[in-house]
Design an enzyme around this catalytic site. Structure first.
Site, PDB file in Angstrom:
ATOM      1  CB  SER A  84     -25.814 -17.188 -66.718  1.00 32.06           C
ATOM      2  OG  SER A  84     -26.098 -16.968 -68.066  1.00 32.06           O
ATOM      3  CB  THR A 186     -30.837 -14.185 -65.161  1.00 34.67           C
ATOM      4  OG1 THR A 186     -29.805 -14.420 -64.222  1.00 34.67           O
ATOM      5  CG2 THR A 186     -32.185 -14.409 -64.534  1.00 34.67           C
ATOM      6  CB  THR A 204     -30.562 -17.179 -62.594  1.00 29.66           C
ATOM      7  OG1 THR A 204     -29.243 -16.732 -62.898  1.00 29.66           O
ATOM      8  CG2 THR A 204     -30.771 -17.035 -61.092  1.00 29.66           C
ATOM      9  NE  ARG A 214     -25.766 -13.262 -55.302  1.00 27.04           N
ATOM     10  CZ  ARG A 214     -26.388 -13.093 -56.475  1.00 27.04           C
ATOM     11  NH1 ARG A 214     -26.848 -14.127 -57.123  1.00 27.04           N
ATOM     12  NH2 ARG A 214     -26.559 -11.905 -56.972  1.00 27.04           N
ATOM     13  CB  THR A 237     -31.305 -10.035 -66.492  1.00 29.51           C
ATOM     14  OG1 THR A 237     -30.065 -10.745 -66.577  1.00 29.51           O
ATOM     15  CG2 THR A 237     -31.277  -8.894 -67.489  1.00 29.51           C
ATOM     16  N   GLY A 238     -29.244  -9.145 -64.302  1.00 28.37           N
ATOM     17  CA  GLY A 238     -28.129  -8.292 -63.893  1.00 28.37           C
ATOM     18  C   GLY A 238     -27.780  -8.494 -62.433  1.00 28.37           C
TER      19      GLY A 238
HETATM   20  C1  SD4 Z   1     -28.476 -12.822 -59.863  1.00 28.92           C
HETATM   21  N1  SD4 Z   1     -29.820 -11.559 -61.344  1.00 28.92           N
HETATM   22  O1  SD4 Z   1     -28.366 -13.910 -59.328  1.00 28.92           O
HETATM   23  C2  SD4 Z   1     -29.067 -12.772 -61.218  1.00 28.92           C
HETATM   24  C3  SD4 Z   1     -27.970 -12.929 -62.206  1.00 28.92           C
HETATM   25  C4  SD4 Z   1     -28.188 -12.322 -63.516  1.00 28.92           C
HETATM   26  O2  SD4 Z   1     -27.439 -11.413 -65.380  1.00 28.92           O
HETATM   27  O3  SD4 Z   1     -29.248 -11.933 -63.901  1.00 28.92           O
HETATM   28  N2  SD4 Z   1     -27.215 -12.111 -64.275  1.00 28.92           N
HETATM   29  O4  SD4 Z   1     -28.071 -11.780 -59.339  1.00 28.92           O
END
Ligand code: SD4
Length: 327
Positions: A84, A186, A204, A214, A237-238
């Site tokens: 990721s 991330t 990330t 995106r 993160t997320g």
């Molecule tokens: C995103 N926040 O591109 C990042 C991805 C991520 O855990 O953190 N995943 O949306």
């Protein structure tokens, strides 16, 4: 025993009984603030001990927080096993690995890149944007051209493992963010050095199999990461869309500015998400990490399963975050 010391011991003993994390935060909260007491400190999203270790190598020598967070972020960027971030990151739905990153220094300067392809270390390109251009954010081909002009090499970042995962995904082509995917997503990494300089970084490959073009929260200053030298720093993160809509990292730093402990500030920001987007919040993960200028730290997430790594006082350790929804 003077009353301050008695208070301290009482508080620390109480904290020990409720858990190690409270213990460390109690130390942070009640110890006078010599620069080397609980500083320097670095915190990163997820179990990223190699990254915090790289950052600590800088901090322990009296180095700058900015150099520490960059060094830390470069570790998962170069790790093909981390699917990721950077090299080895899962591609978009068309098979392109596209990267987002941002960085901030102790002067409040910021640099970021988004939708960048073919460059192993987007965090270092983001730093060059901050230091060498009058801009904050470069995207896509413009960011790539800038990186190449700065001497970065063009590379293929799609590993065999990531390509296979993409081929498998194409069979159904369902876009569905997965909560806590492999628990190393991330990386957001923020630090305070022993001169109380605050900095942060975030890098990330974004959500796996996203639409082409995106961009998530990670390269957006105030969303994926925010750092303010007067207060502290935070990173997310997320599911980036939820973080973007609430400018979560900025909000978190502002909550700390109003006097909240990083742990409480992170919880406040997560509660905001849960209130504002009840359905999305239930089905997705968002987690935050934060530190303040005194060296106190915290993390909080929507769903159980988020963890974070803290290197402080020579100890590198992973903490399970408390969460809004329980198991
Ligand atoms: C995103 N926040 O591109 C990042 C991805 C991520 O855990 O953190 N995943 O949306």
């Amino acid at each position: 025993m003077n009353s301050r010391r008695a208070f301290l011991e009482h508080t620390l003993l109480g904290a020990i009984t409720v858990g190690t994390l409270d213990f460390w935060n109690a130390i942070a909260e009640h110890t006078a603030a010599p620069p080397n007491g609980r500083l320097p400190v670095v915190i990163a999203t997820w179990d990223n001990q190699k990254a915090t270790d790289a950052a600590w190598q800088v901090l322990a020598k009296g180095g700058r927080a900015l150099d520490a967070v960059e060094a830390g972020a470069r570790i998962p960027e170069a790790d093909p096993m981390d699917t990721s971030v950077g090299y080895g990151g899962f591609p978009d739905r068309d098979g392109n690995v596209t990267l987002d990153a941002c960085i901030m220094d102790e002067f409040g300067k910021a640099g970021s890149v988004a939708f960048l392809q073919h460059i192993l270390h987007p965090i270092s390109v983001a730093r060059r944007v901050m230091e060498k251009t009058p801009h904050v954010l470069l995207v896509g081909d413009g960011a790539l051209e800038f990186a190449l002009a700065e001497g970065f090499k063009k590379e293929n970042l799609l590993t065999e493992t990531a390509r296979k995962a993409w081929e498998e995904w194409k069979i159904k082509s369902e876009y569905k963010p997965v909560i806590n995917i492999e628990r190393h997503d991330t990386i957001g990494i923020v630090a305070v050095d022993d001169q109380q300089r605050v900095s942060g970084a975030c890098t990330t490959s974004g959500m796996a199999f996203k639409m082409r073009g995106r961009v998530g929260d990670s390269p957006i200053i105030g969303a994926g990461m925010f750092s303010d030298n007067e207060v502290g720093a935070a990173a997310a993160t997320g599911l980036g869309e939820m973080v973007l809509r609430t400018l979560g990292s900025f909000l978190l730093v502002e909550e700390m500015r109003r006097g909240k402990h990083p742990m409480k500030a992170a919880e406040t920001v997560v509660r905001r998400l849960a209130q504002k987007y009840p359905k999305e919040a239930r089905e997705n993960q968002v987690g935050y990490v934060a530190i303040d200028k005194k060296g106190r730290f915290g993390g909080f997430s929507l769903q159980p399963g988020f963890n974070y790594t803290v290197y402080q006082q020579g100890v590198n350790r992973v903490f399970e975050a408390d969460s809004f929804f329980k198991k």
